[in-house]
Design a protein around this motif. Structure first.
Motif, short mmCIF file in Angstrom:
data_model
loop_
_atom_site.label_atom_id
_atom_site.label_comp_id
_atom_site.label_asym_id
_atom_site.label_seq_id
_atom_site.Cartn_x
_atom_site.Cartn_y
_atom_site.Cartn_z
N PHE A 92 0.67 -1.23 0.05
CA PHE A 92 -0.16 -0.38 0.00
C PHE A 92 0.97 1.13 0.24
O PHE A 92 0.65 2.25 -0.67
N TYR A 93 1.77 1.40 0.83
CA TYR A 93 2.63 2.44 1.00
C TYR A 93 3.65 2.64 -0.12
O TYR A 93 3.99 3.70 -0.53
N THR A 94 3.80 1.29 -0.80
CA THR A 94 4.76 1.65 -2.08
C THR A 94 3.95 2.12 -3.12
O THR A 94 4.45 3.07 -4.08
N ILE A 95 2.62 1.66 -3.40
CA ILE A 95 1.61 2.31 -4.35
C ILE A 95 1.48 3.72 -4.11
O ILE A 95 1.59 4.69 -5.10
N GLN A 96 1.23 4.30 -2.85
CA GLN A 96 1.43 5.66 -2.44
C GLN A 96 2.47 6.33 -3.07
O GLN A 96 2.27 7.48 -3.49
N SER A 97 3.57 5.78 -3.06
CA SER A 97 4.95 6.55 -3.33
C SER A 97 4.99 6.70 -4.71
O SER A 97 5.33 7.48 -5.47
N LEU A 98 4.52 5.69 -5.35
CA LEU A 98 4.37 5.63 -7.01
C LEU A 98 3.48 6.60 -7.46
O LEU A 98 3.59 7.15 -8.69
N LEU A 99 2.24 7.01 -6.71
CA LEU A 99 1.18 7.85 -7.37
C LEU A 99 1.70 9.29 -7.18
O LEU A 99 1.16 10.01 -7.79
N ALA A 100 2.75 9.38 -6.11
CA ALA A 100 3.18 10.78 -6.26
C ALA A 100 3.91 11.23 -7.38
O ALA A 100 4.04 12.42 -7.82
N ALA A 101 4.42 10.54 -8.28
CA ALA A 101 5.32 10.71 -9.43
C ALA A 101 4.47 11.40 -10.54
O ALA A 101 4.77 12.38 -10.77
N PRO A 102 3.33 10.80 -10.90
CA PRO A 102 2.68 11.36 -11.97
C PRO A 102 2.18 12.72 -11.62
O PRO A 102 1.87 13.73 -12.52
N GLY A 103 1.45 13.05 -10.65
CA GLY A 103 0.93 14.11 -10.03
C GLY A 103 1.73 15.16 -9.92
O GLY A 103 1.75 16.55 -10.10
N SER A 104 3.37 14.81 -9.61
CA SER A 104 4.27 15.87 -9.15
C SER A 104 5.00 16.30 -10.47
O SER A 104 5.47 17.68 -10.41
N THR A 105 5.05 15.45 -11.49
CA THR A 105 5.92 15.65 -12.76
C THR A 105 5.03 16.48 -13.64
O THR A 105 5.74 16.85 -14.61
N HIS A 106 3.87 16.80 -13.40
CA HIS A 106 3.05 17.26 -14.62
C HIS A 106 2.13 18.09 -13.92
O HIS A 106 1.11 17.81 -13.19
N SER A 107 2.22 19.39 -14.46
CA SER A 107 1.47 20.56 -13.73
C SER A 107 0.02 20.60 -14.24
O SER A 107 -0.72 21.23 -13.31
N VAL A 109 -2.08 18.11 -13.87
CA VAL A 109 -2.67 17.20 -13.14
C VAL A 109 -2.91 17.71 -11.62
O VAL A 109 -1.75 18.06 -10.84
N SER A 110 -4.17 18.06 -11.08
CA SER A 110 -3.96 18.55 -9.56
C SER A 110 -3.94 17.59 -8.68
O SER A 110 -3.31 17.37 -7.51
N GLU A 111 -4.50 16.36 -8.77
CA GLU A 111 -4.27 15.03 -8.02
C GLU A 111 -4.67 13.78 -8.70
O GLU A 111 -5.46 13.85 -9.56
N THR A 112 -3.96 12.72 -8.23
CA THR A 112 -4.21 11.29 -8.73
C THR A 112 -4.37 10.36 -7.71
O THR A 112 -4.05 10.35 -6.66
N TYR A 113 -5.50 9.65 -8.17
CA TYR A 113 -6.23 8.72 -7.43
C TYR A 113 -6.06 7.05 -7.97
O TYR A 113 -6.23 7.31 -9.34
N LYS A 121 -11.57 0.60 -2.00
CA LYS A 121 -10.76 1.88 -1.44
C LYS A 121 -9.86 2.71 -2.71
O LYS A 121 -9.63 2.11 -3.55
N ALA A 122 -9.59 3.74 -2.22
CA ALA A 122 -8.92 4.84 -3.15
C ALA A 122 -7.71 5.32 -2.71
O ALA A 122 -7.88 5.68 -1.42
N LEU A 123 -6.59 5.35 -3.40
CA LEU A 123 -5.54 5.84 -2.77
C LEU A 123 -4.79 7.20 -3.53
O LEU A 123 -5.18 7.33 -4.55
N THR A 124 -4.49 8.21 -2.64
CA THR A 124 -3.44 9.15 -3.27
C THR A 124 -2.23 9.05 -2.57
O THR A 124 -1.71 8.04 -2.03
N SER A 125 -1.41 10.29 -2.88
CA SER A 125 0.11 10.05 -2.58
C SER A 125 0.19 10.09 -0.82
O SER A 125 1.04 9.58 -0.42
N LYS A 126 -1.05 10.53 -0.11
CA LYS A 126 -1.19 10.91 0.95
C LYS A 126 -2.32 10.01 1.81
O LYS A 126 -2.23 9.97 2.97
N THR A 127 -3.14 9.89 1.32
CA THR A 127 -4.64 9.52 1.90
C THR A 127 -5.11 8.43 1.17
O THR A 127 -5.00 8.02 0.09
N VAL A 128 -5.88 7.48 2.07
CA VAL A 128 -6.81 6.41 1.64
C VAL A 128 -8.32 6.84 1.90
O VAL A 128 -8.62 7.11 3.10
#
Length: 715
Positions: A92-107, A109-113, A121-128
């Motif tokens: 779960f934590y690994t997937i959350q760290s991967l989710l941070a990449a697309p959202g942070s590298t492209h302006s 995208v506001s947020e990735t779920y 359940k849905a994950l973001t880079s910080k929240t479930v």
């Protein structure tokens, strides 16, 4: 009255000129306005294409990020687990760290779920998030939220951009399905696009001053705008009421409206161009023209007054110098008096011209009759006399027709390029036709013969080509033939003409065969040998033309088929025409020798070229560089030292395949081999096969392989 007539003339002419100039200024103003409108429209269309390209590039980047994330082994294995265990929290934590990449590298995208159906359940880079919470975040509160989310979750498309409007707010989402079981996706990647980023993309390309640009989704909701917000609101209202036209009025101002449908996301791009900007820039033509017209009007008035005075004095002196004519009366103005005097002069000149023409024709007939009755050397006449009575235009081609009766008027035939005289030497009615060239003379002779037959006039004809000194013997020969024909009994019939000497078909075919085999020397030798052996004496020019024409006809019919056949036939026709103008045997034979030599060169066998070697170089170059991103037909031409046009044409001629199609098929086959052997992703296969854009790779893969690379990789 005389002064007024001159003044009226100048006023009318100046007024017409002034009207024409004003019309020209108005036309230039309208033309400038239309030109500016066309330029504004063209610039707007270019801007819309740039906006579409920028949006497509942004969506392609978002799509690439989502596909790379979906193809990650951690997410793939985790989503396929029907009931993940608590021990999978680390995943779960690994997937959350991967989710941070697309959202942070492209302006954009506001947020990735990422939503897992097996966990709800849905994950973001910080929240479930739970399912209901995620639905509320995406669509806002409401009874239809869960239903709308389920519809989104069950989408079967790999990548799709959707927009949702809630409480007056439009939200754009990029939805990507990841590894599936059955028909429903096991999980979804949802990327919420930032409307401000979309607006920056539109504003960054819409750089033309004064324009307003709107981007709307398929349901007519505003996604972003650039320019005047008030105009955007009014335009949205008109779009909702379906009142959009190419020319709209907003806020007491006129605008040109251009719409463009974006195929990738099914969005609509609308650009407003203010008419006032075009009018303001084009009005300078009329402003400058008015100043020029006023200056021209002032100068024209002064010039008119001066010219009246300047023109009146010479007109009055010219009128006084004219002789008194009955056609000129005192109450006429200067122009009328001058015109009357010149009309009298023209009548006198016409009477003089008719008298001179009658005298010239009479002298021509008298000269011709003396030439036929006596052996007179015309070259003894001086150039001025010959030119005045026009005997120097008769030419040496002529026909003498001995008529059995006279009384016909041949002037009504209207023959061109032919001189016609009707004389009676030795009391024999004779019609003489003269021309510079043979063909007009033959055509005119046919017309004269038809005219004689229609009027029932018998004649004895003979065709002679000679110089002036041979006219007398030629005429005597015709007279003798006329007497013999008159003495023959009517029952004897027409005498059989003696067969003419001709070059045989076999001889002409042999000359043509040698020519088209490339043996010019033997063909020329055969031609001269035929002319020397077939006739005991040298033929005259008329017969020589006929003989050489036989050879040309045989060559024309024997021209081999091919690309240069038409060119050779044209050369043969041109030589045939030139033969008719040849004056000597040497000149005619030189023209034939030149033609045979030129045609033989075209059919001479050449050495084998290095074309197969060039084709091998091209194939080897494509094989060595086809995986490079910047390799294309232009790059191949540079590497080979050839032009793009020649390279494409040569490859098509040698292989029957377009070079670009061959390059793409080679890349697609290589990508299929990589996916079969190494189990790589679609994006990696596109990159290693030489494609910079995954979209281009997917489109070409479907074109050449008949299926998408995703389906091919899955199977």
């Amino acid at each position: 009255m005389k002064k007024r007539s001159v003044l009226y003339t100048w006023v009318i002419e100046f007024s017409i000129l002034l009207i024409l100039m004003a019309t020209m200024c108005v036309t230039l103003t309208l033309s400038a306005r239309k030109k500016l409108l066309d330029e504004y429209t063209e610039i707007t269309i270019q801007q819309q294409e740039k906006i579409e390209t920028a949006l497509n590039n942004s969506m392609s980047q978002i799509k690439t990020d989502a596909i790379n994330l979906a193809c990650n082994n951690v997410i793939r294995s985790f989503s396929l687990l029907s009931t993940p265990m608590p021990s999978d929290n680390y995943t779960f934590y690994t997937i959350q760290s991967l989710l941070a990449a697309p959202g942070s590298t492209h302006s954009a995208v506001s947020e990735t779920y990422i939503y897992f159906r097996n966990l709800k359940k849905a994950l973001t880079s910080k929240t479930v998030y739970e399912k209901e919470t995620l639905a509320a975040i995406l669509f806002g509160p409401g009874g239809e939220v869960e239903k709308r989310f389920d519809s989104l979750r069950t989408t079967s498309s790999l990548f799709r951009v959707i927009s949702d409007s809630t409480n007056g707010r439009t939200q754009v989402m990029a939805v990507t399905s990841i590894p599936t079981q059955g028909r429903s996706p096991t999980a979804l990647i949802i990327q919420v696009l930032d409307p401000q980023a979309l607006g920056e993309i539109v504003a960054g390309q819409a750089t033309m001053e004064g324009t307003t640009t709107l981007l709307m989704d398929s349901s007519g909701q505003l996604l972003c705008e650039s320019g005047n917000p008030a105009l955007a609101g009014q335009l949205m209202q008109m779009a909702a009421e379906k009142r959009l036209e190419s020319h709209v009025g907003l806020g007491n101002k006129s605008y040109y409206l251009l719409q463009k449908q974006l195929e990738e996301e099914n969005w609509t791009l609308i650009t407003l161009v203010p008419v006032s900007a075009i009018t303001r820039k084009s009005s300078w033509v009329w402003q400058q023209s008015m100043v020029f017209l006023m200056v021209f009007l002032a100068v024209g008035i002064v010039a008119a007054a001066s010219m009246v005075q300047l023109n009146y004095q010479p007109l009055r002196e010219l009128t006084r110098s004219l002789p008194t004519k009955s056609d000129c009366v005192e109450d006429q103005n200067e122009y009328q008096q001058i015109d009357g005097a010149f009309q009298a002069y023209r009548r006198d000149l016409e009477r003089m011209r008719i008298f001179q023409e009658n005298q010239r024709v009479s002298l021509q007939k008298e000269l011709m009759q003396n030439l036929l009755e006596h052996d007179i050397d015309v070259s003894a006449f001086s150039g001025d006399v010959a030119s005045w009575i026009r005997i120097n235009t008769w030419g040496e081609w002529f026909v003498l027709l001995l008529l059995k009766e006279e009384g016909l008027d041949f002037s009504e035939l209207g023959l061109d390029n032919v001189m016609l005289l009707h004389v009676q030497p030795h009391g024999i009615p004779t019609l003489c036709l003269f021309a510079k060239e043979e063909e007009p003379l033959r055509q005119s002779l046919g017309t004269v013969e038809e005219y004689l037959q229609e009027n029932g006039v018998d004649y004895f004809a003979g065709s002679v080509r000679c110089g002036w000194k041979q006219i007398h013997p030629a005429f005597l020969s015709l007279c003798e033939r006329s007497e013999i024909a008159q003495e023959q009994p009517e029952w004897s019939g027409t005498p059989t003409p003696s067969p003419a000497q001709r070059i045989t078909v076999a001889q002409g075919s042999e000359i043509a065969r040698l020519t088209f085999s490339g043996n010019a020397e033997e063909a020329i030798r055969a031609l001269h040998h035929t002319l020397q052996t077939n006739f005991s004496s040298s033929p005259d020019m008329f017969l020589l033309r006929m003989l050489l024409t036989d050879v040309l006809v045989t060559m024309f019919n024997a021209v081999p088929s091919g690309e240069q056949g038409t060119e050779v036939q044209q050369a043969i026709v041109a030589t045939s025409r030139a033969l008719q103008k040849a004056m000597t045997h040497a000149e005619a034979e030189e023209q034939m020798d030149t033609l045979i030599g030129a045609v033989a060169v075209k059919y001479t066998s050449s050495a084998e070229t290095d074309q197969p070697e060039l084709l091998s170089r091209i194939l080897q170059c494509v094989q060595d560089h086809f995986c490079e991103h910047d390799f294309n037909v232009s790059r191949a031409a540079d590497l080979l030292g050839l032009s793009v046009a020649y390279l494409s044409k040569y490859f098509k001629q040698q292989t029957g395949v377009n070079l670009l199609n061959y390059l793409n098929s080679l890349r697609i086959d290589y990508a299929k081999k990589l996916m079969d052997e190494e189990q790589i992703t679609v994006a990696e296969a596109a990159d290693r096969a030489g494609y910079e854009s995954a979209n281009t790779f997917i489109r070409l893969f479907k074109k050449y392989a008949g299926d998408t690379p995703g389906n091919y990789n899955k199977h």
